[in-house]
Motif scaffolding. Sequence first.
Motif, PDB file in Angstrom:
ATOM      1  N   ARG A 149       0.827  -1.199   0.000  1.00 48.98           N
ATOM      2  CA  ARG A 149       0.000   0.000   0.000  1.00 48.98           C
ATOM      3  C   ARG A 149       0.871   1.263   0.000  1.00 48.98           C
ATOM      4  O   ARG A 149       1.919   1.309   0.647  1.00 48.98           O
ATOM      5  N   ASP A 150       0.414   2.258  -0.755  1.00 48.87           N
ATOM      6  CA  ASP A 150       1.077   3.562  -0.818  1.00 48.87           C
ATOM      7  C   ASP A 150       2.504   3.486  -1.360  1.00 48.87           C
ATOM      8  O   ASP A 150       3.363   4.294  -0.991  1.00 48.87           O
ATOM      9  N   LYS A 151       2.752   2.502  -2.210  1.00 53.44           N
ATOM     10  CA  LYS A 151       4.043   2.386  -2.880  1.00 53.44           C
ATOM     11  C   LYS A 151       3.846   2.629  -4.378  1.00 53.44           C
ATOM     12  O   LYS A 151       2.722   2.585  -4.889  1.00 53.44           O
ATOM     13  N   PRO A 152       4.938   2.900  -5.117  1.00 50.31           N
ATOM     14  CA  PRO A 152       4.804   3.272  -6.529  1.00 50.31           C
ATOM     15  C   PRO A 152       4.031   2.276  -7.395  1.00 50.31           C
ATOM     16  O   PRO A 152       3.357   2.684  -8.357  1.00 50.31           O
ATOM     17  N   ALA A 153       4.107   0.990  -7.093  1.00 52.50           N
ATOM     18  CA  ALA A 153       3.456  -0.014  -7.944  1.00 52.50           C
ATOM     19  C   ALA A 153       1.955  -0.113  -7.724  1.00 52.50           C
ATOM     20  O   ALA A 153       1.249  -0.720  -8.541  1.00 52.50           O
ATOM     21  N   GLN A 154       1.446   0.483  -6.631  1.00 54.55           N
ATOM     22  CA  GLN A 154       0.014   0.371  -6.335  1.00 54.55           C
ATOM     23  C   GLN A 154      -0.800   0.977  -7.477  1.00 54.55           C
ATOM     24  O   GLN A 154      -0.574   2.091  -7.912  1.00 54.55           O
ATOM     25  N   ILE A 230      13.201   0.702  -4.878  1.00 54.85           N
ATOM     26  CA  ILE A 230      12.112  -0.265  -4.762  1.00 54.85           C
ATOM     27  C   ILE A 230      10.886   0.275  -5.494  1.00 54.85           C
ATOM     28  O   ILE A 230      10.785   1.466  -5.769  1.00 54.85           O
ATOM     29  N   VAL A 231       9.940  -0.645  -5.797  1.00 58.65           N
ATOM     30  CA  VAL A 231       8.653  -0.219  -6.360  1.00 58.65           C
ATOM     31  C   VAL A 231       7.491  -0.648  -5.477  1.00 58.65           C
ATOM     32  O   VAL A 231       6.357  -0.246  -5.694  1.00 58.65           O
ATOM     33  N   GLY A 232       7.781  -1.507  -4.477  1.00 61.14           N
ATOM     34  CA  GLY A 232       6.726  -1.908  -3.543  1.00 61.14           C
ATOM     35  C   GLY A 232       5.955  -3.140  -3.951  1.00 61.14           C
ATOM     36  O   GLY A 232       4.742  -3.210  -3.750  1.00 61.14           O
ATOM     37  N   ILE A 233       6.659  -4.134  -4.520  1.00 58.88           N
ATOM     38  CA  ILE A 233       6.001  -5.409  -4.812  1.00 58.88           C
ATOM     39  C   ILE A 233       6.798  -6.534  -4.166  1.00 58.88           C
ATOM     40  O   ILE A 233       7.988  -6.383  -3.872  1.00 58.88           O
TER      41      ILE A 233
END
Length: 363
Positions: A149-154, A230-233
């Motif tokens: 949540r709230d990361k670039p990939a969302q 990172i992209v958050g996945i």
Amino acid sequence: MPRRTATMLASLLMLIALLCAGLLIPVPYSEMSPGPTYNTLGSHEGECVLQISGQKGCETTGGHLNMTTVRVTGSEYKMNLVEAVYGWLAHDEVVVPHSTLYPDDKTADEVNQENAEEFTQSQESAKVAALRQLGKKVKAHVIVARVERDKPAQGKLHAGDVIKEVDGSPVRSAEDVAKLITKHKPGEKVVFTVVPAKDAAAAEKQNKEATRRESVTVTTEKAKEDGRAIVGIGPGVDYTFPLKIDIKLADVGGPSAGLMFALGIVDRLSPGDLTGGKFIAGTGTIDDMGTVGPIGGIQMKTIGARKAGAEYFLTPQENCAAAAADKPGGLTLVKVHTLDGAMKALKQIRAGDTAALPKCAKG
């Protein structure tokens, strides 16, 4: 009142007070005890534990391949001092610090969720290991397992998307994804080539290869802990199986049934039977390559297996010394490290060549 009588009365009152205190004072411990066992070749609550496409029923020749469990007190249960002392003295119970089962940094719901996820993963690994043991091809796909949540990939990448390439480089493992992302500096763009989750799921139902691909660009950000891009996945691995295998067993958690699920699947997909009519139980995690790993609560599982009628117990080699230190009478502990090794041990049991079995010894 005579002095002797007064002394006895005072001692009795003191004993009563201590007993009451022992019953009322909570202690930070939990209890583990033998749980039920389930025959992976049989049924549970009216359903076959293993349901395989093209097969009806789950009749056996009388043999068992039982997975074993440990029963634990709930996270909210407050053990008192008397119960703790009784558990320490009992042979078929183990008293452990409450934090061993329910870590202080996790809620009860988080622990239960983690156990459920480990149980699901153990089923998938058991299917992969069993089918590979039988020489069947299992297709692996690197997927987006989770999006933070709230990361670039969302909103750009979604759980279940199949990752084919990162910046044009083919992806063959989950580790490849992380390596290719961290080649960038925070703030740079990463281009993912993916098969959308819906397309991948539709193709799998039709037993086809998904052809539609999308290009998704995500701008990296800096990780707080170490500053990497990172992209958050969270990448993971999913599989396409050549046949449908469902494992129907509710209210069980953790990864320790992997080995017995794998053996049950091999048995169901092979001519004859693996047990030779013997009652065999066991435990152990398993990975996709068939390596068997250690588990917790081994003494409770061997006791539960013997109570259920098991003659042989397949034991992860890392658990052998602990299991052998308090082995139930009449139970043979068989040391295993791989699915292939377990298959060889079952062959020896069927042939009656038990002297050659790799048995557990005390450390």
